[in-house]
Each structure stands twice: as C-alpha cells, then as structure tokens.
Design a protein around this motif. Structure first.
Motif, PDB file in Angstrom:
ATOM      1  N   ASP A 160     -15.548  28.087  -0.138  1.00 17.52           N
ATOM      2  CA  ASP A 160     -16.969  27.744  -0.062  1.00 17.52           C
ATOM      3  C   ASP A 160     -17.162  26.306  -0.542  1.00 17.52           C
ATOM      4  O   ASP A 160     -17.993  26.005  -1.383  1.00 17.52           O
ATOM      5  CB  ASP A 160     -17.814  28.720  -0.887  1.00 17.52           C
ATOM      6  N   TRP A 161     -16.357  25.390   0.003  1.00 20.35           N
ATOM      7  CA  TRP A 161     -16.334  23.986  -0.391  1.00 20.35           C
ATOM      8  C   TRP A 161     -17.105  23.174   0.641  1.00 20.35           C
ATOM      9  O   TRP A 161     -16.900  23.334   1.841  1.00 20.35           O
ATOM     10  CB  TRP A 161     -14.877  23.535  -0.485  1.00 20.35           C
ATOM     11  N   ASP A 162     -17.971  22.264   0.197  1.00 17.73           N
ATOM     12  CA  ASP A 162     -18.804  21.501   1.125  1.00 17.73           C
ATOM     13  C   ASP A 162     -18.138  20.229   1.641  1.00 17.73           C
ATOM     14  O   ASP A 162     -18.732  19.474   2.396  1.00 17.73           O
ATOM     15  CB  ASP A 162     -20.168  21.181   0.502  1.00 17.73           C
ATOM     16  N   GLY A 163     -16.903  19.958   1.238  1.00 14.53           N
ATOM     17  CA  GLY A 163     -16.165  18.803   1.744  1.00 14.53           C
ATOM     18  C   GLY A 163     -16.276  17.563   0.870  1.00 14.53           C
ATOM     19  O   GLY A 163     -15.593  16.579   1.127  1.00 14.53           O
ATOM     20  N   THR A 164     -17.108  17.617  -0.167  1.00 12.97           N
ATOM     21  CA  THR A 164     -17.248  16.439  -1.017  1.00 12.97           C
ATOM     22  C   THR A 164     -16.309  16.508  -2.216  1.00 12.97           C
ATOM     23  O   THR A 164     -15.929  17.586  -2.666  1.00 12.97           O
ATOM     24  CB  THR A 164     -18.695  16.285  -1.551  1.00 12.97           C
ATOM     25  N   MET A 165     -15.974  15.333  -2.713  1.00 15.08           N
ATOM     26  CA  MET A 165     -15.130  15.236  -3.903  1.00 15.08           C
ATOM     27  C   MET A 165     -15.849  15.864  -5.101  1.00 15.08           C
ATOM     28  O   MET A 165     -15.236  16.581  -5.896  1.00 15.08           O
ATOM     29  CB  MET A 165     -14.828  13.760  -4.175  1.00 15.08           C
ATOM     30  N   GLU A 166     -17.141  15.631  -5.207  1.00 15.19           N
ATOM     31  CA  GLU A 166     -17.917  16.142  -6.332  1.00 15.19           C
ATOM     32  C   GLU A 166     -17.923  17.669  -6.357  1.00 15.19           C
ATOM     33  O   GLU A 166     -17.819  18.282  -7.425  1.00 15.19           O
ATOM     34  CB  GLU A 166     -19.353  15.608  -6.281  1.00 15.19           C
ATOM     35  N   ASP A 167     -18.046  18.285  -5.185  1.00 18.58           N
ATOM     36  CA  ASP A 167     -18.056  19.745  -5.127  1.00 18.58           C
ATOM     37  C   ASP A 167     -16.692  20.304  -5.535  1.00 18.58           C
ATOM     38  O   ASP A 167     -16.615  21.282  -6.268  1.00 18.58           O
ATOM     39  CB  ASP A 167     -18.440  20.221  -3.722  1.00 18.58           C
ATOM     40  N   ALA A 168     -15.609  19.668  -5.072  1.00 16.51           N
ATOM     41  CA  ALA A 168     -14.260  20.117  -5.445  1.00 16.51           C
ATOM     42  C   ALA A 168     -14.073  20.014  -6.955  1.00 16.51           C
ATOM     43  O   ALA A 168     -13.576  20.948  -7.596  1.00 16.51           O
ATOM     44  CB  ALA A 168     -13.200  19.296  -4.710  1.00 16.51           C
ATOM     45  N   GLU A 169     -14.502  18.890  -7.547  1.00 15.20           N
ATOM     46  CA  GLU A 169     -14.368  18.724  -8.996  1.00 15.20           C
ATOM     47  C   GLU A 169     -15.212  19.755  -9.750  1.00 15.20           C
ATOM     48  O   GLU A 169     -14.755  20.321 -10.744  1.00 15.20           O
ATOM     49  CB  GLU A 169     -14.782  17.304  -9.406  1.00 15.20           C
ATOM     50  N   GLY A 170     -16.414  20.009  -9.272  1.00 14.55           N
ATOM     51  CA  GLY A 170     -17.276  20.992  -9.912  1.00 14.55           C
ATOM     52  C   GLY A 170     -16.695  22.385  -9.854  1.00 14.55           C
ATOM     53  O   GLY A 170     -16.736  23.140 -10.836  1.00 14.55           O
ATOM     54  N   LYS A 171     -16.121  22.742  -8.706  1.00 16.61           N
ATOM     55  CA  LYS A 171     -15.515  24.064  -8.557  1.00 16.61           C
ATOM     56  C   LYS A 171     -14.279  24.193  -9.448  1.00 16.61           C
ATOM     57  O   LYS A 171     -14.020  25.255 -10.008  1.00 16.61           O
ATOM     58  CB  LYS A 171     -15.182  24.332  -7.091  1.00 16.61           C
ATOM     59  N   MET A 172     -13.531  23.096  -9.600  1.00  9.88           N
ATOM     60  CA  MET A 172     -12.362  23.129 -10.480  1.00  9.88           C
ATOM     61  C   MET A 172     -12.795  23.368 -11.925  1.00  9.88           C
ATOM     62  O   MET A 172     -12.195  24.186 -12.630  1.00  9.88           O
ATOM     63  CB  MET A 172     -11.563  21.826 -10.349  1.00  9.88           C
ATOM     64  N   LYS A 173     -13.841  22.688 -12.363  1.00  9.50           N
ATOM     65  CA  LYS A 173     -14.340  22.870 -13.729  1.00  9.50           C
ATOM     66  C   LYS A 173     -14.843  24.297 -13.930  1.00  9.50           C
ATOM     67  O   LYS A 173     -14.616  24.898 -14.979  1.00  9.50           O
ATOM     68  CB  LYS A 173     -15.452  21.866 -14.024  1.00  9.50           C
ATOM     69  N   ALA A 174     -15.506  24.834 -12.906  1.00  4.86           N
ATOM     70  CA  ALA A 174     -16.046  26.191 -13.008  1.00  4.86           C
ATOM     71  C   ALA A 174     -14.932  27.238 -13.093  1.00  4.86           C
ATOM     72  O   ALA A 174     -15.141  28.332 -13.627  1.00  4.86           O
ATOM     73  CB  ALA A 174     -16.952  26.485 -11.813  1.00  4.86           C
ATOM     74  N   LEU A 175     -13.742  26.907 -12.587  1.00  5.42           N
ATOM     75  CA  LEU A 175     -12.620  27.852 -12.611  1.00  5.42           C
ATOM     76  C   LEU A 175     -11.913  27.910 -13.970  1.00  5.42           C
ATOM     77  O   LEU A 175     -11.180  28.858 -14.245  1.00  5.42           O
ATOM     78  CB  LEU A 175     -11.598  27.494 -11.530  1.00  5.42           C
ATOM     79  N   LEU A 176     -12.122  26.910 -14.812  1.00  6.35           N
ATOM     80  CA  LEU A 176     -11.397  26.846 -16.086  1.00  6.35           C
ATOM     81  C   LEU A 176     -11.550  28.100 -16.948  1.00  6.35           C
ATOM     82  O   LEU A 176     -10.541  28.616 -17.447  1.00  6.35           O
ATOM     83  CB  LEU A 176     -11.778  25.585 -16.855  1.00  6.35           C
ATOM     84  N   PRO A 177     -12.758  28.638 -17.142  1.00  5.67           N
ATOM     85  CA  PRO A 177     -12.859  29.863 -17.954  1.00  5.67           C
ATOM     86  C   PRO A 177     -12.055  31.029 -17.366  1.00  5.67           C
ATOM     87  O   PRO A 177     -11.414  31.780 -18.116  1.00  5.67           O
ATOM     88  CB  PRO A 177     -14.363  30.176 -17.950  1.00  5.67           C
ATOM     89  N   SER A 178     -12.052  31.171 -16.051  1.00  5.96           N
ATOM     90  CA  SER A 178     -11.285  32.254 -15.420  1.00  5.96           C
ATOM     91  C   SER A 178      -9.786  32.041 -15.585  1.00  5.96           C
ATOM     92  O   SER A 178      -9.017  32.994 -15.664  1.00  5.96           O
ATOM     93  CB  SER A 178     -11.623  32.362 -13.935  1.00  5.96           C
ATOM     94  N   MET A 179      -9.362  30.780 -15.645  1.00  7.16           N
ATOM     95  CA  MET A 179      -7.939  30.488 -15.843  1.00  7.16           C
ATOM     96  C   MET A 179      -7.497  30.866 -17.254  1.00  7.16           C
ATOM     97  O   MET A 179      -6.314  31.075 -17.496  1.00  7.16           O
ATOM     98  CB  MET A 179      -7.653  29.015 -15.556  1.00  7.16           C
ATOM     99  N   MET A 180      -8.441  30.976 -18.174  1.00  9.15           N
ATOM    100  CA  MET A 180      -8.145  31.368 -19.553  1.00  9.15           C
ATOM    101  C   MET A 180      -8.382  32.861 -19.785  1.00  9.15           C
ATOM    102  O   MET A 180      -8.236  33.341 -20.901  1.00  9.15           O
ATOM    103  CB  MET A 180      -9.024  30.566 -20.529  1.00  9.15           C
ATOM    104  N   SER A 181      -8.711  33.567 -18.737  1.00  8.06           N
ATOM    105  CA  SER A 181      -9.022  34.989 -18.846  1.00  8.06           C
ATOM    106  C   SER A 181      -7.817  35.779 -19.349  1.00  8.06           C
ATOM    107  O   SER A 181      -6.666  35.407 -19.120  1.00  8.06           O
ATOM    108  CB  SER A 181      -9.442  35.521 -17.475  1.00  8.06           C
TER     109      SER A 181
END
Length: 127
Positions: A41-62
């Motif tokens: 569900d990526w819109d093609g922008t660098m900002e969206d990719a970076e935001g999604k990566m940051k949002a994944l951090l808590p799940s990576m620590m699950s």
C-alpha cells in the motif's frame, strides 16, 4: 486490440503502454527481489516509504515471532525500494556534496600532511 484505431485521451495511456509499464515493473521487482509490492500500500513516494518503515519498527520489536518476521520482511522490501528511489539517491548525493564542501579545507590540510609524511616514491608506487 480494442484501442486499435482509437485515439487515447490526453492524460491516459494505451493498453499497449500499460502492458509495457507492468512488464517493466515486474522486471524491476524481480531484479530487486521485492515481489509483492501490492501488499505494501505504497504511494510511490520516498516520504511514504520512510513513514511506513518507521511505522514498522514497533512490530519488528514484537515478542510475537510471526509479527516480527512479517514486519522485518516488509521493512527490508521498503528499504530496497527506498535505496533505489530517485529522490533518495538525489538526497544522498546532495548530502555527500555538502559534506565534501564543508570539509574541503580540513581534507586538503590532512592530505597535505600525509603527503609530507610519505616519501614520493611510496605515494607513486615506485621505489
């Protein structure tokens, strides 16, 4: 073909052009080993990719290994996308130019000091 003989309206692409773009996208996904872009569900922008990566951090620590693995796989996919994104490459190149410019004087001084230490025959690889 259904578009044969029909003019494509401005702002639209023909079925043939659409097919070519999808083929190129698939080739790029394969080359980067990032199949399944649709799941991001990526819109093609660098900002969206970076935001999604940051949002994944808590799940990576699950503590849930499955959640952790899924987040890690998405993060790695987004990281590959980001590192190959035109805007990211331009931003990193700009950072490099700025760093080189702001450190030019110190680098030239250090180079002069090193050249004074090493005999010329070593610097040129001749003895």
């Amino acid at each position: 073909s259904e578009n044969r003989g029909k003019e494509v309206p401005e702002g639209f692409v023909s079925m043939q052009e659409h097919s070519v773009v999808l083929t190129k996208l698939q080739a790029l996904e394969d080359a980067l080993d990032i199949g399944g872009l649709g799941d991001l569900d990526w819109d093609g922008t660098m900002e969206d990719a970076e935001g999604k990566m940051k949002a994944l951090l808590p799940s990576m620590m699950s503590e849930d290994p499955k959640e952790q693995l899924e987040a890690q796989e998405k993060f790695e996919m987004l990281d590959k996308i980001l590192r190959n994104h035109k805007d990211y490459k331009e931003r990193e190149e700009q950072k490099k130019r700025e760093w080189l410019e702001s450190n030019r004087e110190a680098n030239e001084t250090a180079l002069a000091e090193l050249r004074a230490i090493y005999p010329e025959c070593i610097a040129q690889g001749t003895a």
